[in-house]
Design a protein around this motif. Structure first.
Motif, mmCIF file in Angstrom:
data_model
loop_
_atom_site.group_PDB
_atom_site.id
_atom_site.type_symbol
_atom_site.label_atom_id
_atom_site.label_comp_id
_atom_site.label_asym_id
_atom_site.label_seq_id
_atom_site.Cartn_x
_atom_site.Cartn_y
_atom_site.Cartn_z
ATOM 1 N N ILE A 1 -26.504 -0.793 16.172
ATOM 2 C CA ILE A 1 -27.077 0.126 17.143
ATOM 3 C C ILE A 1 -27.247 -0.480 18.526
ATOM 4 O O ILE A 1 -26.869 0.132 19.535
ATOM 5 N N MET B 1 -24.083 -0.685 20.352
ATOM 6 C CA MET B 1 -23.589 0.648 20.670
ATOM 7 C C MET B 1 -24.299 1.229 21.892
ATOM 8 O O MET B 1 -23.659 1.756 22.810
ATOM 9 N N GLU B 2 -25.602 1.075 21.908
ATOM 10 C CA GLU B 2 -26.352 1.677 23.014
ATOM 11 C C GLU B 2 -26.041 0.988 24.329
ATOM 12 O O GLU B 2 -25.919 1.643 25.370
ATOM 13 N N GLU B 3 -25.867 -0.265 24.224
ATOM 14 C CA GLU B 3 -25.551 -1.009 25.433
ATOM 15 C C GLU B 3 -24.217 -0.549 25.990
ATOM 16 O O GLU B 3 -24.061 -0.277 27.186
ATOM 17 N N LYS B 4 -23.302 -0.431 25.113
ATOM 18 C CA LYS B 4 -21.964 -0.017 25.506
ATOM 19 C C LYS B 4 -22.004 1.374 26.136
ATOM 20 O O LYS B 4 -21.396 1.622 27.181
ATOM 21 N N ARG C 1 -24.437 2.815 27.605
ATOM 22 C CA ARG C 1 -25.056 2.795 28.935
ATOM 23 C C ARG C 1 -24.089 2.274 29.982
ATOM 24 O O ARG C 1 -24.032 2.769 31.107
ATOM 25 N N ASN C 2 -23.338 1.288 29.572
ATOM 26 C CA ASN C 2 -22.346 0.769 30.512
ATOM 27 C C ASN C 2 -21.343 1.826 30.920
ATOM 28 O O ASN C 2 -20.999 1.961 32.102
ATOM 29 N N ILE C 3 -20.886 2.543 29.953
ATOM 30 C CA ILE C 3 -19.898 3.578 30.268
ATOM 31 C C ILE C 3 -20.512 4.642 31.156
ATOM 32 O O ILE C 3 -19.892 5.105 32.116
ATOM 33 N N TRP D 1 -17.076 -3.731 30.216
ATOM 34 C CA TRP D 1 -18.351 -3.415 29.590
ATOM 35 C C TRP D 1 -19.417 -4.286 30.222
ATOM 36 O O TRP D 1 -19.544 -5.447 29.915
ATOM 37 N N ILE D 2 -20.115 -3.745 31.169
ATOM 38 C CA ILE D 2 -21.112 -4.518 31.884
ATOM 39 C C ILE D 2 -22.302 -4.775 30.985
ATOM 40 O O ILE D 2 -22.854 -3.853 30.394
ATOM 41 N N TRP E 1 -32.679 -2.821 27.103
ATOM 42 C CA TRP E 1 -32.641 -1.432 26.637
ATOM 43 C C TRP E 1 -33.637 -1.307 25.516
ATOM 44 O O TRP E 1 -33.646 -2.148 24.628
ATOM 45 N N MET F 1 -30.536 4.820 16.230
ATOM 46 C CA MET F 1 -29.741 6.034 16.154
ATOM 47 C C MET F 1 -28.804 5.936 14.971
ATOM 48 O O MET F 1 -27.917 5.098 14.942
#
Ligand SMILES: Nc1ncnc2c1ncn2[C@@H]1O[C@H](COP(=O)(O)OP(=O)(O)OP(=O)(O)O)[C@@H](O)[C@H]1O
Ligand SMILES: [Mg+2]
Lengths: 251, 745
Positions: free
Chosen positions: A115, A118-121, A123-125, B4-5, B10, B15
């Motif tokens: 997770i 995934m969330e980081e990715k 947000r980047n997008i 991918w920055i 976060w 999820m």
């Protein structure tokens, strides 16, 4: 990377049968950015749907990374769709019940990815597409262009081999349009992604390496970008005009 | 720079798939609720009925294998199907709404198995919960309904409502059926492979083919033809060719269903410009709204029409039964009558008088006579497996009374010559196909063997006496009666006793206590018309009990038992089907119906039929309430889904410059069709059906039957009014959903 061999598809309505794709063959190389253009009703969406096997076709083979996907069973197909293909639908197909962010995460959620990553990715997008401000909003609350970018972002989420996009820039102003194209270009450069995109927009198509022109369900011709983008775009506009289709211009 | 920055903190929100599903589920709560409510209501309606129907209190009253049971089953069947269909309709709406989500997930590579599993879990959760709720609530509801009816209808009885497991079981079976159908629906939903189809399912049109201008008329013709074939033909062939129609002939009713479908289809789908283009253009939006979901709409409307049919039919049947039962025995000349074997030591005049005195009533007229039980041979009809009628020769004992005895008892004059006979019938008697009033071929003296071939001289009426004979009670001339009495032992005689009772009551004295000398003797009493007089009732009950108590093995036979037939059967080495002893306890509710020597008392009969009838009336009225509820719910759901599905369209209409009045009209035209057509066709069919039913059972319409038909018309008005109420509600709600301001409604 993607090969389509002798693909035929027809719709039947009542007793009548309308052939839409007639023996279409084409090839897209690894890391290539290819656009399909053609007049409205020429079968572009249908072609894309057949490649993704959203709809059944009558004849022909579809090869993705040299393996035939036209005979895969449901399980295998699901795997291919999730890991190797990314889609951008003509009418977005975002789930109204999920926020933009969740919509974007969906492919990874389906694949049960870790997770945090995934969330980081995601947000980047979002940042990349300039939609980080609307991440928590719901599809009903965002503009057409924002929906479009969300859909593109979702398609990129699993770093697929091939991105299939049906008019990903259809509703965007030139700046957002450029952002989407840049995203594709970047995916291509960074990940060697192959992009296969349907478009009406000569501006967007002019960034491609190659443009396949579809007319009446057949491959009518193909244009390769050899000189500058400007010149390529003029060439595309010319072709479209002579085809008598829509003369859609953005510049 | 990386694509991918990487980024700072976060917050981790977990999820997962099931979380996402749960969220979507929450978002679609409306859809789940609709499905749930449909499930809940149908389970509630059906199982509260089955609980009541299978309750021991009701089952004990219903004669086994009667027509009434059959009819109940039929009506229950239709109502069950109706409830099932409206639930499935809710289900289909649910799946239609669900399909976009499902399609997107599939397109993104979710595995179908996983999605299907998830979906099954969610649906099962909703469905099972509402089923449980429905069944649980059915218990108090059926009890409440029972109570209400007890207050309204069963006022004289102390009938207790008892629950039986069968009813709950039947409800569970229905629920299982429901679950299975939803499951099948779900499997079909999941099975689809064409993702584009799935994605677009929620806005897919299901156009029907262009509908010809004669569809509606053809439908009407089919309905009439179906009814005529199904109802008139069997009764005509039985009359003309002595040949009934096989059971499969009932299939001609399907013509009606087909006709109904066509009529509805033409109402839904016809959109030819035709002769009145202005009408076509006026209604173009509503017509097209309907065509959008034409097949489903048609199906729904047919079901609603059938439910209306069941509703009126059930209520009509209940009333018919009620009034018919109330008429029974009311024509009898004597309030009390009884017959028993002459050898039995039954209560005589003195004892009866004593009993009357004890209860503050008095015997007014008292008649006694003996009948001779002579062997008769007569011709009747029977039906074979192929439903063909054929002649049968019967030989059994029948009762004969002398002309002068009969004249005395019935207070009429009878003139019979030697060698002649007359047949005693109840009033308003009409011959059946099974046996004619002139059936006698020969009379034989059971002891001496002397024979007589008597001549038929018509019928005479006596309700009291007629009910003691099978097939009939007959009269002989005094001379013949005399001749046949000779040598006849008491074994071949029956005693008939008939009397009336008056209630001694003072003006102020109502019940129970014996009145003093000031009391006047009156026939009937001061009790209000239509109410049972308690004193007389108590007397009748005591008399019945005393009578039953005295009954011995001489008389404890089943109603159709006949000593001669038994003798013949045993001689031929066969088993006699009416042999056996009857349970003579006064608490046996079936005793009066099954006993050959059952006593007749107007007041008891009335009380008993009232109890019995009440059960039928309760059941049939309840069924009709269920049917009406189902029809109302279905029309309502149909209406509001139209609005919900077309919210966009109403918005667009607004943008195109349509004012609210225009939009309202669109809705109104639409809803009116949904409500009016099924109601009208259901009522129409039920009207013709019951007309045929009453006419073709004896090719005749009695005043009573005409009255019943008028009652039915009133009933239809009631149905119409109820549906109109639902229509108003649905209209208001629809307008809200469609976003029409309602300030000038
Ligand atoms: N589900 C369907 N059933 C029947 N015919 C269809 C269906 N979908 C598309 N068609 C027909 O197939 C043809 C090709 O449609 P398609 O959607 O592929 O065109 P397109 O090239 O994507 O057009 P556009 O540029 O307008 O999106 C059209 O003539 C269309 O009418
Ligand atoms: Mg298209």
């Amino acid at each position: 990377m993607l090969q389509v061999k002798h693909l035929s598809k027809s719709y039947s309505s009542g007793d009548q049968i309308y052939p839409v794709l007639k023996d279409v063959s084409l090839e897209v190389g690894k890391g290539e950015f290819v656009a399909v253009m053609g007049p409205s009703g020429s079968g572009k969406t249908t072609l894309l749907n057949c490649i993704s096997r959203f709809i059944p076709h009558e004849q022909g083979e579809i090869l993705l990374a040299d393996s035939d996907i036209s005979n895969l069973n449901g399980e295998e197909l699901a795997e291919v769709r999730n890991r190797r293909m990314g889609f951008v639908f003509q009418d977005f197909m975002l789930l109204d019940g999920l926020s933009v962010f969740e919509n974007i995460c969906l492919p990874q959620i389906i694949a049960h990815r870790p997770i945090a990553q995934m969330e980081e990715k995601a947000r980047n997008i979002c940042r990349l597409f300039g939609i980080e401000k609307i991440m928590e909003k719901y599809p009903a609350e965002i503009s057409g262009g924002e929906k479009q970018r969300t859909a593109v972002a979702r398609a990129l989420m699993n770093q697929p081999y091939v991105i299939l996009a049906d008019e990903p820039t259809g509703n965007l102003d030139s700046k957002s349009c450029k952002a989407v194209i840049d995203a594709f270009l970047q995916a291509k450069k960074e990940m060697g992604a192959t992009i296969f995109m349907v478009t009406h927009d000569s501006f967007a198509a002019s960034f491609c390496d190659r443009v396949i022109v579809l007319k009446d369900g057949q491959v009518h011709g193909e244009l390769r970008r050899s000189r500058t983008r400007r010149e390529f775009m003029d060439e595309l506009l010319d072709t479209i005009r002579t085809l008598g289709g829509d003369d859609d211009d953005n510049e | 720079m990386s694509f991918w920055i990487r980024s700072a903190h976060w917050e981790v929100t977990m999820m997962t798939m099931s979380k996402i599903m749960a969220k979507l589920c929450k978002k679609n709560r409306e859809q789940y609720r609709l499905l749930g409510v449909c499930v809940f209501l149908s389970v509630l309606l059906v199982s509260s009925f089955t609980m009541m129907y299978f309750s021991p209190s009701i089952q004990e009253f219903l004669p086994s294998g009667g027509d009434t049971r059959k009819l109940m089953w039929l009506l229950l069947g239709v109502v069950t199907v109706g409830c099932l269909i409206f639930t499935l309709y809710g289900g289909s709406l649910f799946f239609r709404k669900k399909s976009r989500e499902f399609g997107v997930m599939l397109a993104l590579g979710a595995r179908k198995k996983m999605l299907a599993g998830q979906l099954a879990k969610e649906v099962a959760f909703v469905v099972l919960r509402y089923i449980l709720l429905g069944i649980l609530l059915a218990v108090p509801v059926s009890y409440l309904v029972w109570k209400i009816f007890q207050i309204l209808v069963i006022n004289t009885s102390q009938m207790q409502y008892r629950f039986g497991m069968t009813g709950i079981l039947a409800g569970l079976i229905f629920a299982a059926l429901l679950v299975c159908s939803i499951l099948i629906m779900g499997i079909r939903f999941v099975r689809r492979t064409d993702i584009m189809d799935i994605l677009n399912a929620s806005r897919k049109t299901e156009m029907v083919r262009e509908i010809g201008p004669y569809t509606g008329k053809l439908g009407m013709v089919l309905i009439l033809a179906g009814l005529l074939l199904a109802m008139a033909v069997p009764s005509l062939t039985a009359r003309l060719f002595h040949q009934g129609m096989p059971a499969i002939w009932q299939a001609t009713y399907l013509l009606c269903v087909l006709g109904l479908y066509l009529v509805t289809l033409s109402a839904v789908g016809r959109s030819k410009k035709g002769k009145r283009p202005e009408k076509y253009y006026n209604n173009i939006i509503s017509t097209n709204l309907m065509r959008f979901t034409a097949r489903q709409t048609t199906r729904n409307m047919c079901v609603i029409a059938l439910l209306v049919f069941v509703m009126v039919m059930a209520a009509f049947w209940g009333m018919l039964y009620y009034f018919d039962a109330m008429r029974q025995g009311s024509e009898a000349l004597y309030d009390y009558s009884v017959h028993y074997p002459a050898k039995e030591r039954q209560i005589g005049f003195e004892e009866t008088e004593k009993l009357a005195e004890d209860h503050g009533v008095s015997i007014i007229s008292y008649e006694e006579t003996d009948s001779l039980e002579l062997i008769v041979r007569y011709t009747g009809k029977d039906m074979d497996d192929q439903k063909r009628y054929f002649d049968v020769e019967y030989e059994k004992l029948a009762s004969f009374i002398s002309a002068s005895d009969f004249a005395r008892i019935s207070k009429t004059s009878v003139a019979l010559e030697e060698g002649e006979y007359q047949t005693v019938t109840p009033s308003g008697f009409r011959e059946t196909i099974w046996v004619g009033v002139d059936c006698l071929n020969e009379i034989e003296h059971p002891v001496t063997g002397e024979c007589l071939k008597p001549e038929y001289k018509g019928t005479v009426v006596s309700d009291n006496l007629a009910m003691t004979g099978e097939p009939f009670l007959f009269l002989l001339s005094d001379a013949d009666y005399e001749r046949f009495s000779e040598g006849l032992t008491d074994d071949f005689k029956e005693r008939h006793v008939l009397f009336d009772v008056g209630h001694m009551a003072a003006a102020s004295d109502t019940a129970g206590s014996v009145s003093d000398a000031a009391g006047q003797e009156v026939r009937g009493c001061t009790c209000k018309e239509g109410e049972l007089c308690p004193a007389t009732y108590d007397f009748a009950d005591a008399w019945k009990r005393a009578y039953i108590e005295r009954a011995t093995e001489l008389s404890n036979h089943y109603r159709l038992y006949d000593a001669r037939e038994e003798e013949l059967a045993l001689a031929a080495g066969e088993e006699y089907s009416y042999a056996g002893e009857i349970d003579m306890s006064p608490d046996n509710t079936q005793l009066i119906g099954e006993w050959k020597y059952a006593p007749f008392s107007k007041i008891l009969m009335k009380a008993e039929t009232m109890e019995m009838v009440a059960v039928f009336v309760v059941l049939s009225i309840y069924i009709s309430v269920i049917a009406l509820a189902a029809a109302g719910i279905m029309s309502y759901i149909r209406s509001i889904t139209i609005a919900a599905d077309n919210r966009q369209l109403f918005e667009d209409l607004g943008k195109l410059g349509a004012d609210d009045a225009y939009k309202e009209r669109v809705i109104r035209v639409q809803l009116r069709k949904i409500f009016a057509y099924p109601a009208a066709s259901g009522c129409g069919i039920v009207g013709v059906f019951s007309l045929f039913l009453t006419w073709f059972n004896d090719m005749n319409l009695e005043v009573f039957e005409i009255k019943m038909l008028l009652m039915e018309a009133v009933l239809m008005v009631v149905v119409g009014a109820v549906l109109y109420g639902v229509y108003r509600t649905a209209y208001r709600r629809t307008k809200e959903i469609a976003g029409i301001a309602s300030f000038h409604a």
